[in-house]
Design a protein around this motif. Structure first.
Motif, short mmCIF file in Angstrom:
data_model
loop_
_atom_site.label_atom_id
_atom_site.label_comp_id
_atom_site.label_asym_id
_atom_site.label_seq_id
_atom_site.Cartn_x
_atom_site.Cartn_y
_atom_site.Cartn_z
N THR A 1 7.51 13.47 -4.66
CA THR A 1 7.64 12.26 -3.78
C THR A 1 8.44 12.58 -2.40
O THR A 1 8.37 11.89 -1.61
N VAL B 1 0.72 -1.25 0.11
CA VAL B 1 0.11 -0.02 0.12
C VAL B 1 0.83 1.00 0.12
O VAL B 1 0.73 2.23 -0.74
N LEU C 1 1.20 4.10 -2.97
CA LEU C 1 0.75 5.52 -2.72
C LEU C 1 1.81 6.43 -3.27
O LEU C 1 1.59 7.61 -3.82
#
Length: 599
Positions: A207, A14, A18
Motif C-alpha cells: 500500500t 472510494v 481501494l
C-alpha cells in the motif's frame, strides 16, 4: 454545525476502499512486484530463484513481520520513503516555512541525511546479522530484561508519531470535507489497522507504493492551480508582509539561535535513525546490498517529497487570505498548520482538491500503519516472547502480534482525539530516542566489546535525569538545569534552552557508558569486584561463555527463530500429526535457539 461535503466524502470512501483492497491482496501483488528485476549499475544479473519461507527458516510470525525478507529495490524505496512522508511531515514542512522560513524547515533535509547515514553505517550490518527487530542486538548485549527497557522510548516515539499524524489528518478532513475530526481519525486508523492485521508488512509495503504515488501526483498536480488563483501574488515573492509581520521565504538564523539550530539538526539527523519503522524495511530486504541502497535512495525521496509542501508554504505567504471566499480573514499563527488543506480547499478547483485530499490521506495512512506494525513487532518479539513467555508457539506469537496491533492502533487513535498538543509530545519522545537509544545502537552495532550492562544502566538513567532537568516548554515546566544562554520565560510562560543541550545529554550518555563499562571490567579482571557483587550478572559464567563463543560479543547473530528442517517437515506433511510434530519442533528449537544464542 459544519456542513458535510457529500462529493468529497464519497470520493474519500472510494479511495479508502481501494487502499483496503490493495492491502488485503498485497501478498499476491507483492510477489509480482518483487519479481521485477531492477538493477543499479548497468548489467542485469541472473538472480537465483527466491528462497521459500521454509528455506529461510522463517515462522509465519516472522514472515508477517518481515514480508519473507523479500523486499526488492522497487518496493523497498517506495515503502521506506512513504513511511517517513506522513501527514505531519507534509503539514509540518509547510508550517515551518510559513512561520520561520526555509532555513528553519529542517526536517526534510535532516531526515533525508538520517536515512542515508542509516544506509551507510547500519543497514548492511543489521541485515547481515539477520535480526528481526531493532531491539534484538540490544537484548543480545544487555540481556532480555535490560534490553527491553529500550522499548519504552521506542514505543512512546512510534505511538505519539502515529497519533500526531492522525491528528493532522483529522484537521485536514475537517477543513476540506466538513467531517468531524474524531470520525475521520477513527475511520483512517480503522482502515489501516484492518489491512495491517491480515497482511502485516506485506500489506504495509504494498500500500505504501500506491500511497506514495498519490502523494507526489496529488501535491504536484495541485501547485499550478494554486499559483494561478487570483488571490495569489505571482511571481511568488521572497519577502512580504504577512499577517502584519515582515516575512522572508528563506528566513534568517540569528547568532543567538545558531546553537539551537545545530542542536535541532543533529538530534533529527541522528535521532532519525533508531526507529523500528525504518529498520523493519532494512531487515525485510532481500540482502544487505538492497538494504543499503534503498536507504540511500529513500533519503533522496524524502527530501524531494518535501519540496511541494515547502512550495505550498511559500504560496500561503503570497496569498491575500482576507480576499479568499470562505476564509475572509488573515491567517493567524494557530492556523499555519492548516496551510496545506486550506490551499487545497480554497485555491484549487473541486476535482484537484479531492485528488490533493487523497494525497494527504495517503501520507497519513502510509506512516500510521508502519509505526503501529513496527512497535507491535517489537512488543511481540522483544517483550512478550523474550521476557514473559519464552516458550510461546508460532500460533501464540501470531495472536499476540494481532492483539498488540489492535491495542496500539486504539492507543494512537485515543491520543489523537483527546490530546491537543500531540505533535509537541511526539517531539519530546523523538529527542528521548536520540538521547537514550541512539548511543547504544551505535555502540552495540559497531563497538559491542567496549560496553557492558553497568555502563548501560548508569548512562541510560543519568541521561534521562539530565534531559528531565533541562525543562520542557511543551509540558509547561521550567528547567532546573539551565545551560548557558538560557532564555527566561515572560508573562508566566516557561523559558527554553538555547544551548545544544540534547547533544550534551547524548554525549554524556555515550561517554559515561564507555567509562563505567571500562571501570567495571578493570575492577572485575583485577579481583576488586567479586561474583557476589556482580548484581547485573555481566560476568556470570553463562554470560561469559556466550561472549567468548561469539568473539567477545562483537558479532552476535540472532539465528532464525525456527529450525529450517522442522519447517520443511511441517510444510511437507499435510496431516494433522505432521503439523503437531512440526509445532513441537518449533517450540523446542525456538526455546533452544534463545537459550544458546540470545540470552
Amino acid at each position: 454545525m459544519v456542513k458535510i461535503n457529500i462529493p468529497g466524502l464519497a470520493g474519500l470512501v472510494v479511495f479508502y476502499f481501494l487502499i483496503l483492497f490493495a492491502g488485503l491482496f498485497s501478498k499476491k501483488l507483492m510477489s509480482l512486484l518483487n519479481n521485477v528485476n531492477f538493477s543499479f549499475g548497468g548489467k542485469k544479473k541472473k538472480e537465483k530463484p527466491a528462497e521459500t519461507q521454509v528455506e529461510k527458516g522463517l515462522s509465519d510470525t516472522d514472515d508477517l513481520m518481515l514480508a519473507g525478507r523479500d523486499i526488492n529495490y522497487f518496493v523497498g524505496i517506495f515503502t521506506m520513503t512513504a513511511t517517513w512522508v506522513g501527514g505531519g511531515y507534509i503539514n509540518g514542512a509547510a508550517e515551518a516555512t510559513i512561520k520561520d522560513g526555509i532555513l528553519w524547515c529542517q526536517a526534510p533535509f535532516c531526515y533525508a541525511v538520517a536515512l542515508i547515514c542509516g544506509g551507510l553505517f547500519f543497514a548492511s550490518k543489521m541485515r547481515n546479522m539477520k535480526y528481526v527487530t531493532m531491539l534484538d542486538p540490544l537484548q543480545n548485549k544487555y540481556g532480555k530484561e535490560l534490553g527491553a527497557l529500550f522499548y519504552i522510548p521506542a514505543f512512546s516515539g512510534e505511538i505519539l508519531w502515529s497519533a500526531a499524524i492522525l491528528a493532522a489528518l483529522g484537521t485536514s478532513l475537517q477543513v476540506i470535507c466538513g467531517i468531524p475530526e474524531s470520525t475521520s481519525i477513527m475511520a483512517s486508523a480503522g482502515f489501516a489497522m484492518i489491512y495491517t492485521l491480515f497482511g502485516g508488512l506485506y500489506s504495509v509495503a504494498f500500500t505504501d507504493v500506491f500511497q506514495l504515488i498519490c502523494i507526489f501526483v496529488g501535491l504536484i498536480l495541485a501547485l499550478p492551480f494554486m499559483t494561478s488563483n487570483d488571490n495569489v501574488t505571482t511571481p511568488l515573492q521572497g519577502k512580504m508582509v504577512f499577517n502584519g509581520e515582515n516575512k522572508s521565504v528563506f528566513g534568517t538564523i540569528k547568532s543567538e539561535d545558531a546553537a539551537l539550530w545545530v542542536d535541532h539538526a543533529i538530534y533529527m539527523m541522528c535521532g532519525g535513525i533508531p526507529w523500528q519503522a525504518y529498520f523493519q524495511r532494512v531487515l525485510s530486504s532481500r540482502d544487505a546490498k538492497v538494504a543499503r541502497t534503498l536507504s540511500v535512495f529513500a533519503g533522496f525521496g524524502c527530501f524531494c517529497a518535501a519540496i511541494p509542501a515547502v512550495v505550498v508554504g511559500v504560496i500561503t505567504l503570497n496569498t491575500d487570505w482576507a480576499s479568499v471566499e470562505g476564509v475572509a480573514h488573515e491567517l493567524n499563527e494557530g492556523n499555519y498548520k492548516l496551510a496545506v488543506p486550506l490551499c487545497l480547499n480554497y485555491l484549487c478547483p473541486p476535482v484537484i482538491t479531492f485528488i490533493g485530499l487523497g494525497a494527504v490521506s495517503a501520507a497519513v495512512m502510509s506512516s500510521t500503519d508502519s509505526s503501529v506494525l513496527g512497535v507491535s513487532c517489537m512488543f511481540t518479539r522483544n517483550v512478550f516472547q523474550r521476557v514473559f513467555y519464552p516458550k510461546a508457539t508460532d500460533k501464540q506469537m501470531m495472536w499476540a502480534l494481532r492483539v498488540t496491533i489492535v491495542f496500539n492502533t486504539c492507543a494512537a487513535m485515543v491520543i489523537a482525539i483527546t490530546v491537543k498538543s500531540v505533535y509537541g509530545l511526539y517531539l519530546i519522545c523523538s529527542d528521548l530516542v536520540f538521547v537514550l537509544l541512539f548511543p547504544h545502537l551505535v555502540l552495540v552495532i559497531h563497538y559491542p566489546h567496549l560496553v557492558n550492562r553497568y555502563g548501560m544502566v548508569v548512562g541510560f538513567f543519568t541521561a534521562f535525569l539530565l534531559r528531565a532537568l533541562s525543562g520542557e516548554p511543551v509540558l509547561g515546566y521550567d528547567a532546573i538545569l539551565k545551560f548557558p544562554g538560557y532564555a527566561e520565560g515572560e508573562d508566566g510562560k516557561v523559558g527554553h534552552q538555547k544551548f545544544p543541550f540534547r547533544l550534551v545529554c547524548m554525549l554524556v550518555h555515550l561517554l559515561l557508558c564507555l567509562a563505567v563499562s571500562r571501570l567495571t571490567d578493570y575492577l572485575y579482571q583485577n579481583g576488586h569486584m567479586t561474583d557476589k557483587m556482580d548484581v547485573l550478572k555481566e560476568y556470570s559464567s553463562e554470560n561469559t561463555n556466550n561472549n567468548n563463543s561469539n568473539g567477545n560479543n562483537k558479532d552476535v547473530v540472532i539465528e532464525n527463530t525456527y529450525p529450517i528442517e522442522a519447517l520443511k517437515n511441517e510444510s511437507a506433511n499435510g496431516t494433522s500429526n505432521g503439523v503437531a510434530n512440526g509445532q513441537n519442533g518449533h517450540t523446542n528449537g525456538h526455546t533452544n535457539g534463545y537459550t544458546n544464542g540470545h540470552c
